[in-house]
Design a protein around this motif. Structure first.
Motif, PDB file in Angstrom:
ATOM      1  N   ASN A  48       0.830  -1.202   0.000  1.00 32.42           N
ATOM      2  CA  ASN A  48       0.000   0.000   0.000  1.00 32.42           C
ATOM      3  C   ASN A  48       0.868   1.256   0.000  1.00 32.42           C
ATOM      4  O   ASN A  48       0.620   2.216  -0.749  1.00 32.42           O
ATOM      5  N   MET A  51       2.405   1.741  -3.412  1.00 33.13           N
ATOM      6  CA  MET A  51       1.450   2.282  -4.374  1.00 33.13           C
ATOM      7  C   MET A  51       1.268   3.783  -4.183  1.00 33.13           C
ATOM      8  O   MET A  51       1.207   4.548  -5.155  1.00 33.13           O
ATOM      9  N   THR A  52       1.204   4.211  -2.928  1.00 36.03           N
ATOM     10  CA  THR A  52       1.072   5.640  -2.650  1.00 36.03           C
ATOM     11  C   THR A  52       2.282   6.400  -3.173  1.00 36.03           C
ATOM     12  O   THR A  52       2.143   7.471  -3.790  1.00 36.03           O
ATOM     13  N   VAL A  55       2.078   6.679  -7.013  1.00 37.65           N
ATOM     14  CA  VAL A  55       1.116   7.698  -7.436  1.00 37.65           C
ATOM     15  C   VAL A  55       1.662   9.098  -7.174  1.00 37.65           C
ATOM     16  O   VAL A  55       1.518  10.006  -8.003  1.00 37.65           O
ATOM     17  N   GLN A  70      -5.044   7.397  -4.875  1.00 37.16           N
ATOM     18  CA  GLN A  70      -4.851   5.947  -4.972  1.00 37.16           C
ATOM     19  C   GLN A  70      -6.120   5.205  -4.574  1.00 37.16           C
ATOM     20  O   GLN A  70      -6.566   4.275  -5.263  1.00 37.16           O
ATOM     21  N   TYR A  73      -8.872   5.501  -7.193  1.00 39.53           N
ATOM     22  CA  TYR A  73      -8.678   4.550  -8.300  1.00 39.53           C
ATOM     23  C   TYR A  73      -9.123   3.151  -7.876  1.00 39.53           C
ATOM     24  O   TYR A  73      -9.766   2.431  -8.642  1.00 39.53           O
ATOM     25  N   TYR A  74      -8.752   2.777  -6.680  1.00 34.84           N
ATOM     26  CA  TYR A  74      -9.067   1.449  -6.171  1.00 34.84           C
ATOM     27  C   TYR A  74     -10.572   1.227  -6.108  1.00 34.84           C
ATOM     28  O   TYR A  74     -11.098   0.196  -6.553  1.00 34.84           O
ATOM     29  N   THR A  80      -5.717  -0.109  -7.925  1.00 31.66           N
ATOM     30  CA  THR A  80      -5.028   1.140  -8.256  1.00 31.66           C
ATOM     31  C   THR A  80      -4.419   1.034  -9.644  1.00 31.66           C
ATOM     32  O   THR A  80      -4.460   1.989 -10.439  1.00 31.66           O
TER      33      THR A  80
END
Length: 249
Positions: A48, A51-52, A55, A70, A73-74, A80
């Motif tokens: 997680n 991913m942050t 982005v 993020q 999007y999820y 994401t």
């Protein structure tokens, strides 16, 4: 003082079901993240965070705003990655490599889980919105790799994530799994809606501490929904009880 409930008898009850409905199941389908290992393992929280960061770098955002984007999007696209692909033409291979560049040392071997998976009659599969390398590393760390027939990942799904119906159909086409003779274990209730409609037995995994780690309230809704047959906060204990029932005949 009231009697303390066992781990697989949580207060977040699913519709009343007899565990004997698992008789006749020939295919056992497990999600990976926060299902085969508990959320407190701190593995998916690393993903997680990655991913942050991805982005934030891609869109030149501060971390808080990147996290909000993020999650948007999820929620809208299922992952994401799919949101970034559709809206920013992101290279999926680069994204998957980046977000799964994490530390697996916190994943402890779980021989009891492996023993209970091995005892289930029939074939076992990992079905994940992550990629195969991540699933392979995680299963190896848990010591359960040898118990699975195959891993169906986001790449095999054509980058279309659960809960899209087409993704489940691709999984069944590839594996030959008959949904009416299958069971699915997931930590997100909405990923169980299609399997339930197709005839699978469904179990929602709700690990202790889930709310405090990273999950949002909307993700935990539906534990009592009709498409959730069983709820447990301890997969190993649930499988042990299940195997005992199956052996009893």
């Amino acid at each position: 003082m009231s009697k303390r409930k066992q781990p697989d008898e949580t207060s977040r009850t699913a519709p009343a079901q007899d565990i004997r409905v698992f008789r006749g199941v020939e295919a056992w389908v497990f999600d990976l993240d926060n299902t085969l290992y508990p959320a407190e393992t701190d593995l998916f929280s690393q993903i997680n965070d990655q991913m942050t960061s991805y982005v934030a770098q891609l869109l030149d955002l501060g971390r808080d705003e990147a996290l909000r984007q993020q999650k948007a999007y999820y929620r809208e696209h299922g992952t994401t990655l799919r949101g970034l692909m559709l809206e920013h033409k992101v290279d999926p291979d680069a994204f998957l490599a980046y977000v799964h560049d994490i530390d697996y040392s916190g994943v402890a071997p779980n021989p009891e889980l492996g023993a209970q998976i091995a005892a289930l009659p029939g074939k076992k599969y990992i079905f994940t919105n992550g990629d195969r390398p991540h699933a392979e590393r995680t299963a190896a760390a848990l010591g359960i790799t040898e118990h699975f027939e195959d891993i169906f990942d986001i790449v095999a799904a054509g980058l279309l994530p659960k809960p899209n119906k087409e993704t489940y159909e691709l999984f069944m086409d590839r594996t030959g799994v008959s949904p009416v003779r299958a069971a699915m274990f997931e930590d997100l209730h909405h990923n169980l809606e299609v399997p339930h409609r197709l005839g699978m037995r469904t179990t929602l995994i709700v690990p202790e501490g889930t709310r405090e780690v990273f999950r949002e309230d909307w993700e935990l809704e539906g534990a009592g929904a009709p498409h959730v047959d069983f709820v447990t906060d301890n997969l190993t204990a649930f499988l042990k009880r299940l195997n005992g029932t199956l052996k009893a005949g």
